[in-house]
Scaffold this motif. Structure first.
Motif, PDB file in Angstrom:
ATOM      1  N   THR A   1       2.415   8.040  53.936  1.00 45.03           N
ATOM      2  CA  THR A   1       2.026   6.846  54.706  1.00 45.03           C
ATOM      3  C   THR A   1       3.232   6.286  55.472  1.00 45.03           C
ATOM      4  OG1 THR A   1       2.497   5.438  52.798  1.00 45.03           O
ATOM      5  CG2 THR A   1       0.208   6.185  53.072  1.00 45.03           C
ATOM      6  N   GLY A   2       4.330   7.016  55.488  1.00 42.59           N
ATOM      7  CA  GLY A   2       5.547   6.528  56.146  1.00 42.59           C
ATOM      8  C   GLY A   2       5.528   6.759  57.652  1.00 42.59           C
ATOM      9  N   ASP A   3       6.585   6.307  58.283  1.00 48.15           N
ATOM     10  CA  ASP A   3       6.704   6.381  59.743  1.00 48.15           C
ATOM     11  C   ASP A   3       6.709   7.832  60.246  1.00 48.15           C
ATOM     12  OD1 ASP A   3       7.524   5.159  62.395  1.00 48.15           O
ATOM     13  OD2 ASP A   3       9.243   6.472  62.000  1.00 48.15           O
TER      14      ASP A   3
ATOM     15  N   ARG B   1       3.284   9.375  59.934  1.00 48.12           N
ATOM     16  CA  ARG B   1       2.343   8.778  60.890  1.00 48.12           C
ATOM     17  C   ARG B   1       2.601   9.265  62.317  1.00 48.12           C
ATOM     18  NH1 ARG B   1       2.188   4.787  64.209  1.00 48.12           N
ATOM     19  NH2 ARG B   1       4.294   4.141  63.708  1.00 48.12           N
ATOM     20  N   ARG B   2       3.870   9.330  62.698  1.00 46.43           N
ATOM     21  CA  ARG B   2       4.173   9.660  64.099  1.00 46.43           C
ATOM     22  C   ARG B   2       4.197  11.166  64.376  1.00 46.43           C
ATOM     23  NH1 ARG B   2       8.582   8.887  66.364  1.00 46.43           N
ATOM     24  NH2 ARG B   2       9.846   8.761  64.490  1.00 46.43           N
ATOM     25  N   LYS B   3       4.654  11.935  63.388  1.00 49.25           N
ATOM     26  CA  LYS B   3       4.902  13.359  63.670  1.00 49.25           C
ATOM     27  C   LYS B   3       4.075  14.325  62.821  1.00 49.25           C
ATOM     28  CE  LYS B   3       8.039  13.012  66.844  1.00 49.25           C
ATOM     29  NZ  LYS B   3       7.737  13.537  68.174  1.00 49.25           N
TER      30      LYS B   3
ATOM     31  N   PHE C   1       8.963  16.534  51.339  1.00 50.58           N
ATOM     32  CA  PHE C   1       9.623  15.329  50.812  1.00 50.58           C
ATOM     33  C   PHE C   1       9.927  14.391  51.994  1.00 50.58           C
ATOM     34  CE2 PHE C   1      11.821  17.200  46.729  1.00 50.58           C
ATOM     35  CZ  PHE C   1      10.608  17.737  46.331  1.00 50.58           C
ATOM     36  N   SER C   2       8.913  13.691  52.487  1.00 44.42           N
ATOM     37  CA  SER C   2       9.141  12.792  53.625  1.00 44.42           C
ATOM     38  C   SER C   2       9.487  11.402  53.101  1.00 44.42           C
ATOM     39  CB  SER C   2       7.897  12.758  54.518  1.00 44.42           C
ATOM     40  OG  SER C   2       8.142  11.950  55.633  1.00 44.42           O
ATOM     41  N   VAL C   3      10.523  11.385  52.282  1.00 46.44           N
ATOM     42  CA  VAL C   3      11.006  10.152  51.644  1.00 46.44           C
ATOM     43  C   VAL C   3      12.529  10.197  51.686  1.00 46.44           C
ATOM     44  CG1 VAL C   3       9.037   9.922  50.049  1.00 46.44           C
ATOM     45  CG2 VAL C   3      11.002  11.302  49.388  1.00 46.44           C
TER      46      VAL C   3
ATOM     47  N   VAL D   1      12.549  19.367  53.196  1.00 49.77           N
ATOM     48  CA  VAL D   1      13.342  18.152  53.117  1.00 49.77           C
ATOM     49  C   VAL D   1      13.851  17.757  54.500  1.00 49.77           C
ATOM     50  CG1 VAL D   1      13.961  18.307  50.676  1.00 49.77           C
ATOM     51  CG2 VAL D   1      15.380  19.455  52.357  1.00 49.77           C
ATOM     52  N   GLU D   2      14.033  16.468  54.654  1.00 48.97           N
ATOM     53  CA  GLU D   2      14.387  15.870  55.946  1.00 48.97           C
ATOM     54  C   GLU D   2      15.835  15.429  55.944  1.00 48.97           C
ATOM     55  OE1 GLU D   2      13.286  14.957  58.839  1.00 48.97           O
ATOM     56  OE2 GLU D   2      11.273  15.777  58.686  1.00 48.97           O
ATOM     57  N   LYS D   3      16.435  15.329  57.110  1.00 50.82           N
ATOM     58  CA  LYS D   3      17.769  14.737  57.192  1.00 50.82           C
ATOM     59  C   LYS D   3      17.664  13.258  56.798  1.00 50.82           C
ATOM     60  CE  LYS D   3      18.249  12.692  61.684  1.00 50.82           C
ATOM     61  NZ  LYS D   3      18.865  12.533  62.946  1.00 50.82           N
TER      62      LYS D   3
ATOM     63  N   ALA E   1       7.736  20.204  67.908  1.00 55.12           N
ATOM     64  CA  ALA E   1       8.626  20.888  66.968  1.00 55.12           C
ATOM     65  C   ALA E   1       8.096  20.825  65.530  1.00 55.12           C
ATOM     66  CB  ALA E   1      10.005  20.260  67.057  1.00 55.12           C
ATOM     67  N   TYR E   2       7.582  19.683  65.126  1.00 55.58           N
ATOM     68  CA  TYR E   2       7.127  19.549  63.738  1.00 55.58           C
ATOM     69  C   TYR E   2       5.962  20.488  63.427  1.00 55.58           C
ATOM     70  CZ  TYR E   2      10.192  15.813  62.287  1.00 55.58           C
ATOM     71  OH  TYR E   2      11.298  15.106  61.917  1.00 55.58           O
ATOM     72  N   GLU E   3       5.047  20.618  64.384  1.00 55.31           N
ATOM     73  CA  GLU E   3       3.897  21.511  64.162  1.00 55.31           C
ATOM     74  C   GLU E   3       4.366  22.923  63.874  1.00 55.31           C
ATOM     75  OE1 GLU E   3       1.172  21.624  67.487  1.00 55.31           O
ATOM     76  OE2 GLU E   3       1.950  19.684  68.098  1.00 55.31           O
TER      77      GLU E   3
HETATM   78  P1  NAD Z   1       9.275   5.142  55.643  1.00 55.98           P
HETATM   79  O1  NAD Z   1      10.089   4.096  54.968  1.00 55.98           O
HETATM   80  O2  NAD Z   1       8.493   4.770  56.851  1.00 55.98           O
HETATM   81  O3  NAD Z   1       8.227   5.739  54.588  1.00 55.98           O
HETATM   82  C1  NAD Z   1       8.569   6.036  53.274  1.00 55.98           C
HETATM   83  C2  NAD Z   1       7.381   6.635  52.552  1.00 55.98           C
HETATM   84  O4  NAD Z   1       7.825   6.957  51.236  1.00 55.98           O
HETATM   85  C3  NAD Z   1       6.168   5.734  52.412  1.00 55.98           C
HETATM   86  O5  NAD Z   1       4.999   6.513  52.467  1.00 55.98           O
HETATM   87  C4  NAD Z   1       6.328   5.175  50.993  1.00 55.98           C
HETATM   88  O6  NAD Z   1       5.088   4.826  50.379  1.00 55.98           O
HETATM   89  C5  NAD Z   1       6.944   6.363  50.294  1.00 55.98           C
HETATM   90  N1  NAD Z   1       7.727   5.958  49.119  1.00 55.98           N
HETATM   91  C6  NAD Z   1       8.809   5.157  49.078  1.00 55.98           C
HETATM   92  N2  NAD Z   1       9.235   5.016  47.812  1.00 55.98           N
HETATM   93  C7  NAD Z   1       8.408   5.744  47.043  1.00 55.98           C
HETATM   94  C8  NAD Z   1       8.318   6.003  45.647  1.00 55.98           C
HETATM   95  N3  NAD Z   1       9.154   5.460  44.757  1.00 55.98           N
HETATM   96  N4  NAD Z   1       7.323   6.793  45.215  1.00 55.98           N
HETATM   97  C9  NAD Z   1       6.440   7.361  46.072  1.00 55.98           C
HETATM   98  N5  NAD Z   1       6.470   7.144  47.394  1.00 55.98           N
HETATM   99  C10 NAD Z   1       7.450   6.349  47.871  1.00 55.98           C
HETATM  100  O7  NAD Z   1      10.259   6.357  55.915  1.00 55.98           O
HETATM  101  P2  NAD Z   1      10.164   7.453  57.105  1.00 55.98           P
HETATM  102  O8  NAD Z   1      10.721   6.866  58.345  1.00 55.98           O
HETATM  103  O9  NAD Z   1       8.808   8.039  57.133  1.00 55.98           O
HETATM  104  O10 NAD Z   1      11.241   8.539  56.636  1.00 55.98           O
HETATM  105  C11 NAD Z   1      11.033   9.432  55.552  1.00 55.98           C
HETATM  106  C12 NAD Z   1      12.242  10.363  55.449  1.00 55.98           C
HETATM  107  O11 NAD Z   1      12.343  11.122  56.639  1.00 55.98           O
HETATM  108  C13 NAD Z   1      13.571   9.634  55.306  1.00 55.98           C
HETATM  109  O12 NAD Z   1      14.433  10.412  54.505  1.00 55.98           O
HETATM  110  C14 NAD Z   1      14.115   9.599  56.716  1.00 55.98           C
HETATM  111  O13 NAD Z   1      15.511   9.541  56.753  1.00 55.98           O
HETATM  112  C15 NAD Z   1      13.619  10.932  57.233  1.00 55.98           C
HETATM  113  N6  NAD Z   1      13.470  10.970  58.688  1.00 55.98           N
HETATM  114  C16 NAD Z   1      12.651  10.097  59.326  1.00 55.98           C
HETATM  115  C17 NAD Z   1      12.506  10.174  60.698  1.00 55.98           C
HETATM  116  C18 NAD Z   1      11.579   9.247  61.441  1.00 55.98           C
HETATM  117  O14 NAD Z   1      11.444   9.450  62.654  1.00 55.98           O
HETATM  118  N7  NAD Z   1      10.954   8.294  60.804  1.00 55.98           N
HETATM  119  C19 NAD Z   1      13.219  11.143  61.430  1.00 55.98           C
HETATM  120  C20 NAD Z   1      14.043  12.033  60.745  1.00 55.98           C
HETATM  121  C21 NAD Z   1      14.158  11.931  59.371  1.00 55.98           C
END
Ligand code: NAD
Length: 482
Positions: A19-21, A24-26, A117-119, A145-147, A410-412
């Protein structure tokens, strides 16, 4: 032209942080596009696992909205077919909530299984441990895993060690989405699929190479995270380094994961340390109605760079004497990323001084549009004698490929490579660590000197010192947004 979608096996993809950013976006819109292209075989599932207290229909609504935001209104049948593949579990990566539910949804190892691991990386260890504890992984299971992969070599090693305690390197897919870009892969096709370029691809014929990743946005809502990182850690150590590797590497014996990654690693290891006077750091400042970097990050004394330009050398036989100029920054004139391979001038001009100075240039454009063009010198049309001009010889994918030129994001592509089990476009542990080994002394030098970035005006080309960096060598940056 017949579409050549390569089928994949049936899969279960679990997205932690679904449910993170980023999801949602990619990730989710990307998966929807793959579904529409028939790349999600019947029986494949996408299971989101996140902290958000949602039921399945709440998550399905979230996905429909995410798809609409990213791609516009979808076809009704396609989106309804896609949401049928979705599932959702509320889970706590650090506790016990939800794990039994997730295990119940994954009773048998009868499909390709991958966990994204999108966390944040602080959750990686907890996730890896619980996945094992609940019997959710076998030796074929993949994790994505993500950067950021650490913030220096030591933390990257620790992160890699954590992952390697639970998974074999062959199961770990470290995403750098720049490697998933169509044009970046085309760079390899152009270099290694043609006879035309490779014989010239060395310091005898190439004057210099520029790699620019310019963004017009500031740090926005990511200020707190970005201020601890800066352009060197956020962009150069990973994205620009990967582009440099693909541009500079030797031909691998085969387009196969370890062969490609071995060659990239050799490039990183051949990078010479950068002299402090070959680096310019910048920070965006005022413009009439926009906030400055320091206001954006809420620290009036921040010394983090939002811009960096540097000159470096790859010390091997191919590249001795050809500098690589890298630059990246936020709040620049335009969103514009490109690799420019600038060839030397002809050794002698038969057309005399009036013909002017000309050189060939291969431009690999990554953003906003993807494409490759080669600038060649021709005679200026008309009766004005032998005057020369440079014109682009376009390799426009859109024209050459017609409708099929709708290139996947790229993500696809990268997610489908995970399902196929192809690690070629993912970074290996030693690559990441070697890239930090090169960047660490640079960052430590700034910290020791309390280096303060040069201010640059928002929506400009960056600090004027960056122009001097390249002009001192009798060269110029390609204009941003040209
Ligand atoms: P975000 O904060 O928007 O979302 C985090 C997600 O993790 C949410 O779904 C949340 O519910 C979940 N979460 C958080 N703590 C949790 C826990 N204890 N247990 C279970 N779920 C938990 O983060 P994001 O922007 O989606 O980024 C995710 C990862 O991807 C990060 O490591 C970020 O650095 C990396 N990243 C993000 C982007 C981007 O464009 N957003 C780009 C490159 C890398």
């Amino acid at each position: 032209m017949v579409s050549r979608i390569i089928p994949v096996e049936t899969f279960d993809l679990v997205i932690f942080g679904g449910t993170g950013d980023l999801a949602r976006r990619k990730i989710l819109p990307g998966l929807f596009k793959r579904f529409c292209d028939g790349q999600m075989p019947v029986g494949s599932r996408i299971i989101a696992a996140a902290r958000s207290e949602l039921d399945l229909s709440g998550f399905q609504d979230f996905v429909v909205e995410a798809v609409e935001d990213a791609l516009g209104t979808p076809d009704a049948d396609q989106i309804s077919g896609f949401v049928d593949t979705l599932d959702y579990v509320t889970i706590d990566a650090l506790g016990e909530e939800g794990w039994a539910d997730l295990a119940a949804k994954l009773p048998a190892f009868d499909k390709v299984r991958a966990f994204y691991f999108s966390v944040g990386p602080s959750l990686f260890e907890a996730l890896a441990e619980r996945l094992h504890k609940h019997g959710l992984v076998d030796t074929e299971t993949r994790i994505v895993v993500e950067k950021p992969f650490g913030r220096d070599q030591e933390s990257a090693k620790a992160l890699n060690a954590t992952l390697r305690r639970h998974f074999d390197e062959s199961q770990i897919y470290r995403i750098d989405h720049y490697l998933g870009k169509e044009t970046v892969q085309n760079l390899m096709a152009v270099r290694f699929g043609n006879m035309l370029f490779e014989p010239l691809w060395n310091s005898q014929y190439i004057d210099h190479i520029q790699i620019s990743v310019a963004e017009d946005v500031g740090v926005g809502g990511r200020g707190a995270y970005y201020d601890k990182s800066g352009a060197m850690r956020d962009m150069v150590q990973n994205h620009l380094m990967q582009l440099l590797c693909l541009t500079a590497m030797e031909p691998p014996s085969f387009f196969e994961p370890d062969a490609v990654r071995d060659e990239k690693l050799k490039v990183i290891r051949a990078l010479t340390p950068v002299e402090p006077h070959h680096i310019v750091r910048g920070q965006y400042t005022d413009s009439s109605d926009e906030v400055t970097y320091r206001e954006d990050v809420g620290d009036p004394r921040s010394r983090t760079e939002s811009y960096i330009a540097l000159k470096c050398h790859v010390s091997n036989w191919r590249w001795a004497g050809t500098p690589f100029y890298l630059r990246t920054g936020k709040r620049l004139k335009a969103r514009d990323s490109e690799i420019n391979v600038v060839f030397k001038q002809t050794p002698h001009s038969i057309f005399g001084p009036e013909a002017g100075e000309h050189h060939n240039e291969l431009r690999i454009q990554l953003q906003p549009d993807e494409g490759i063009n080669l600038r060649v010198t021709i005679k200026e049309p008309g009766p004005g004698g032998m005057r020369l001009m440079d014109v682009p010889l376009d390799m426009s994918f859109a024209e050459a490929l017609g409708e099929d030129a709708d290139t996947p994001d790229a993500y696809e592509r990268l997610i489908m490579d995970v399902i196929r089990g192809n690690q070629t476009l993912f970074m290996r542990d030693d690559e990441v660590e070697a890239a930090w080994a090169w960047t660490d002394p640079i960052i430590q030098g700034w910290e020791a000197r309390h280096d303060v970035p040069k201010p640059y005006e928002s929506f400009s080309n960056g600090p004027t010192d960056a122009d001097l960096l390249i002009e001192r060598d009798g060269r110029n940056w390609r204009e941003i947004g040209r």
